[in-house]
Every structure is written in C-alpha cells, then in structure tokens.
Design a protein around this motif. Structure first.
Motif, PDB file in Angstrom:
ATOM      1  N   LEU A   3       0.748  -0.971   0.382  1.00  0.00           N
ATOM      2  CA  LEU A   3      -0.317  -0.406  -0.049  1.00  0.00           C
ATOM      3  C   LEU A   3       0.980   1.429  -0.475  1.00  0.00           C
ATOM      4  CD1 LEU A   3      -2.730   1.575   0.745  1.00  0.00           C
ATOM      5  CD2 LEU A   3      -2.467   1.075   3.141  1.00  0.00           C
ATOM      6  N   SER A   4       0.437   2.160  -1.374  1.00  0.00           N
ATOM      7  CA  SER A   4       1.549   3.556  -0.788  1.00  0.00           C
ATOM      8  C   SER A   4       0.415   4.367  -0.137  1.00  0.00           C
ATOM      9  CB  SER A   4       2.106   3.156  -2.765  1.00  0.00           C
ATOM     10  OG  SER A   4       2.708   4.632  -2.701  1.00  0.00           O
ATOM     11  N   CYS A   5       0.737   5.195   0.548  1.00  0.00           N
ATOM     12  CA  CYS A   5       0.170   6.330   0.872  1.00  0.00           C
ATOM     13  C   CYS A   5       0.717   7.594   0.384  1.00  0.00           C
ATOM     14  CB  CYS A   5      -0.100   5.806   2.260  1.00  0.00           C
ATOM     15  SG  CYS A   5      -1.086   4.987   2.700  1.00  0.00           S
ATOM     16  N   VAL A  68       2.850  -0.535   4.468  1.00  0.00           N
ATOM     17  CA  VAL A  68       2.371   0.148   3.799  1.00  0.00           C
ATOM     18  C   VAL A  68       3.736   0.933   3.821  1.00  0.00           C
ATOM     19  CG1 VAL A  68       2.250   1.556   6.134  1.00  0.00           C
ATOM     20  CG2 VAL A  68       0.710   2.291   4.223  1.00  0.00           C
ATOM     21  N   PHE A  70       5.116   5.102   3.235  1.00  0.00           N
ATOM     22  CA  PHE A  70       4.698   6.922   3.198  1.00  0.00           C
ATOM     23  C   PHE A  70       5.415   7.648   1.830  1.00  0.00           C
ATOM     24  CE2 PHE A  70       2.361   4.338   6.817  1.00  0.00           C
ATOM     25  CZ  PHE A  70       1.308   5.006   7.003  1.00  0.00           C
ATOM     26  N   VAL A  97       1.349   7.645  -6.168  1.00  0.00           N
ATOM     27  CA  VAL A  97       0.348   6.361  -5.079  1.00  0.00           C
ATOM     28  C   VAL A  97      -0.205   6.162  -4.922  1.00  0.00           C
ATOM     29  CG1 VAL A  97       1.831   8.145  -3.795  1.00  0.00           C
ATOM     30  CG2 VAL A  97      -0.359   8.687  -3.656  1.00  0.00           C
ATOM     31  N   LEU A  99      -2.617   5.840  -2.861  1.00  0.00           N
ATOM     32  CA  LEU A  99      -4.006   6.190  -1.571  1.00  0.00           C
ATOM     33  C   LEU A  99      -3.283   8.346  -1.686  1.00  0.00           C
ATOM     34  CD1 LEU A  99      -6.750   5.946   0.037  1.00  0.00           C
ATOM     35  CD2 LEU A  99      -4.422   5.252   2.111  1.00  0.00           C
ATOM     36  N   VAL A 101      -3.223  11.035   1.467  1.00  0.00           N
ATOM     37  CA  VAL A 101      -3.279  11.367   3.056  1.00  0.00           C
ATOM     38  C   VAL A 101      -3.123  12.637   3.144  1.00  0.00           C
ATOM     39  CG1 VAL A 101      -2.823  11.170   4.931  1.00  0.00           C
ATOM     40  CG2 VAL A 101      -2.246   9.386   3.608  1.00  0.00           C
ATOM     41  N   LEU A 270      -4.405   4.173   9.870  1.00  0.00           N
ATOM     42  CA  LEU A 270      -4.175   4.768   8.398  1.00  0.00           C
ATOM     43  C   LEU A 270      -3.897   3.874   8.043  1.00  0.00           C
ATOM     44  CD1 LEU A 270      -1.694   7.881   8.676  1.00  0.00           C
ATOM     45  CD2 LEU A 270      -3.908   8.054   8.040  1.00  0.00           C
ATOM     46  N   GLY A 274      -6.611   2.948   5.400  1.00  0.00           N
ATOM     47  CA  GLY A 274      -6.104   2.448   3.836  1.00  0.00           C
ATOM     48  C   GLY A 274      -6.690   1.289   3.258  1.00  0.00           C
TER      49      GLY A 274
END
Length: 364
Positions: A3-5, A68, A70, A97, A99, A101, A270, A274
């Motif tokens: 998962l890339s935020c 994940v 960030f 990305v 997602l 934030v 998060l 997410g």
C-alpha cells in the motif's frame, strides 16, 4: 502487493513531522514553505496482532508483516495546477501513489507560520482539492482531441469511454471529484489509465495538539463533519505523540498509548482505513519456517492470491487448505483445528477472506 500512501497538504501543516514519526525517518522539518522538495519515502510494517498470535503458536524462524509505504510530498499551494510553487512537479509525485492522505493543520502555534495567515483546516482542504480538480480538468482537456480521434472508430467500448469522459469533465467543472462519478465496469481499465488525481481514494488526517487529541473540541468536530460530507473519513492524530511512540521499544508502546487514553497508534488507524478505502484484505501463511501476512484486493480468488507468493503456485494450483484465524486463535493449534473439522479444502473459485490462514497445494 503493498500500500502506497502519499502525504499531501499545504506547507507547514506537519506532513514531514508525521512522516518522520510514522517511518522513524529524519526528513528535515523547518518553518518555511518547500523545506521538502523531492519526495521522501519510507516503508513500514503494518501492525497486525494476528501475526503475533500465530508466531506464538508456530514459533517460526521469522515473522514477515505486510508493509505500507508513506511518501512525503512537498507542500502544495494555491495555483499549483498552473505551476505555482513547482506545483506540476509535486502533482506528478501524487500520481504515483495508491492513496492520498490529506494532512490538515489542526493546531495553533505562533512560532510556525501558516501560508494563509490563519489556521483554517477546512479552507486548507478546499485549496488542495481545488488544485487537484483543476489539474484533472486540465489533463482531460489536453487529452480530449486524441481521445476523440480514437472514438471515431466507434463501437460499444468507444461509446463507454466517451460517456465516462463527458461525465468526469462535468463533475470536475462542478467542483466534484472524479471519485463521485460511477462508470461501467467495461471501461474500468481505461479509467485507471487516465490517472486522475481526484479518482484516487483519500483519507484525511487532522494534525492536532495534545489537548485537542485528548478532548476534541466543537471546532475539530466541525472539520470532521466537513470531511464526512465529502464522503471521507477524518483521523485526528497528534504528530508529536506519534514521534514519541516511534522512539519507544515495541513492548512499551501499548502502555504509553493507554496512558494517553488511546487504543491504537496513528499508523494503526491509517493502515486500517487505508486498507478499507482501497478494498484490501490480508491473508496469512503459517509454518515452522515463516509466519507472514499477504495483501490482496477483496474478491481475489485463491489461485490469484497464491501468485502473490509465487507465480508457480498459481500455475500449478490444486487446492487451498483454509483455516479461520479466529479458530486457530481459539483452539491454540493447527492440529486442534483439524480435529474439530474446521480446516476447509477450497478450489479455484474460492474467494480469499480477511484473516484466512492458508496453505496452498500445487503441482511442481
């Protein structure tokens, strides 16, 4: 898959402070815009108590959590969609990305300047969202002539694409995100290829003071309502606390959170939100060598989930032996689960569920 935020917001809202706390990094933090120019990234493990429990049961050689990423993206400013503040470069970083934030400043501090002269998270959010909307509208407008040439070929697919683009442009012109537009599943691949910023799932973080984190005021609740009205979720986080949590040994963090009146860290919340926003689930594999968490999209079949481990397992898939985590947690061993008849044999059509503990049988 991971998962890339992307952490976005105006300058001086606490993006880099939050990034440092979440990733145990040391990105420069300063009281002026564009302290961050190039995006910084950090990959951190996703907290999952199920892994800890399985490690107790199997005593493996190693435990591998899901991760994940960030990405700390430099502050956007009004006019970014027209290139203000190196805006085009920063908007390009957001495209990479999964997602977004949004970090909103929810704290007062006379020593940390605000680019607009006052702390107003709702206004800040409107600035950021407007810039993303304008960037998307510009992108579609630029691509429209080329797309129209493709549509002249005709066919059901072309009609679906044309309808989607018209609906998207109307929404953007009306100040609505691309996320608000529903489309035919047949054009889903085309839609993803458009790379629209406001089509990405989004979370909203209010970076609040210690006092606000303990006792949310009507002011922060009004921010929450504004975010909810947009169809989003607001997560109040005190970046200062998160920085303190990150410096503690893992075994001491729960006690510290309890003292603060919290049950989860910011990273926990998060990660959970997410995963929910992106429609992701976690399945687990367990044995004497390794206990590991794997991330897949909801609706993923057993063979496709197996490909996350190795493509050979998908190609030679025979069946999946599945236990519910709750069963092995309650009964205390894989043997006990089998004795109770709770281990299931599933075929190629089985849809992986969150918390499944799976062993894949396959032809070599």
């Amino acid at each position: 898959m991971g998962l890339s935020c992307g952490i976005v917001g105006l300058p001086n809202v606490g993006k880099s402070t939050l990034f440092n706390a979440l990733t145990s990094s040391s990105v420069p933090v300063a009281n002026y815009p564009f302290c961050t120019i190039d995006p910084h990234s950090g990959i951190v493990p996703v907290p999952d108590k199920r892994l800890d429990r399985l490690a107790e049961i199997y005593n493996p050689k190693r435990v591998v959590p899901a991760t994940v990423e960030f990405v700390d993206i430099a502050g956007l400013v009004k006019g970014a969609s027209q290139g203000e503040g190196l805006g085009n470069q920063f908007l390009g970083h957001i495209r990479s990305v999964d997602l977004i934030v949004h970090v909103l400043r929810g704290f007062q501090d006379g020593e940390i300047t605000h680019v607009h002269g006052e702390v107003n998270p709702i206004s800040d959010l409107e600035v950021i969202e407007t810039e993303l909307l304008l960037a998307d509208l510009s992108s579609l407008t630029t691509r429209l002539p080329k797309l129209e040439k493709q549509w002249k070929v005709g066919g059901k697919e072309a009609e679906g694409q044309k309808t989607l683009v018209v609906d998207l442009m109307k929404a953007l012109e009306d100040g609505r995100s691309a996320r608000s537009v529903f489309s035919d599943p047949l054009v889903e691949s085309f839609r993803r290829g458009l790379g629209l910023l406001t089509d990405k799932p989004a979370l909203y973080v209010a970076n609040v003071s210690e006092e606000e984190a303990k006792h949310p005021s009507l002011w922060i609740k009004s921010v929450e309502k504004s975010v909810t009205d947009r169809g989003g979720t607001l997560i109040p986080i005190c970046a200062k606390w998160e920085a303190e949590i990150a410096e503690l040994p893992v075994e001491e963090r729960a006690a510290f959170l309890s003292e603060l009146g919290l049950t989860q860290s910011g990273l926990d919340r998060l990660a959970f939100e997410g995963y929910r926003s992106l429609g992701l689930v976690t399945f687990l594999t367990a044995g004497e060598d390794e206990v590991r968490a794997w991330t897949v999209h909801k609706g993923t079949t057993a063979p496709k989930a197996a490909s996350e481990i190795h493509s050979d397992i998908e190609r030679g898939f025979i069946r999946a032996e599945v236990m519910k985590f709750e069963d092995i947690d309650r009964l205390g061993s894989e043997k006990a689960v089998k004795e109770k008849g709770l281990l299931r044999l599933e075929g190629k059509e089985y849809i992986i569920q969150d918390g499944d503990v799976v062993y894949f049988r396959f032809h070599v």
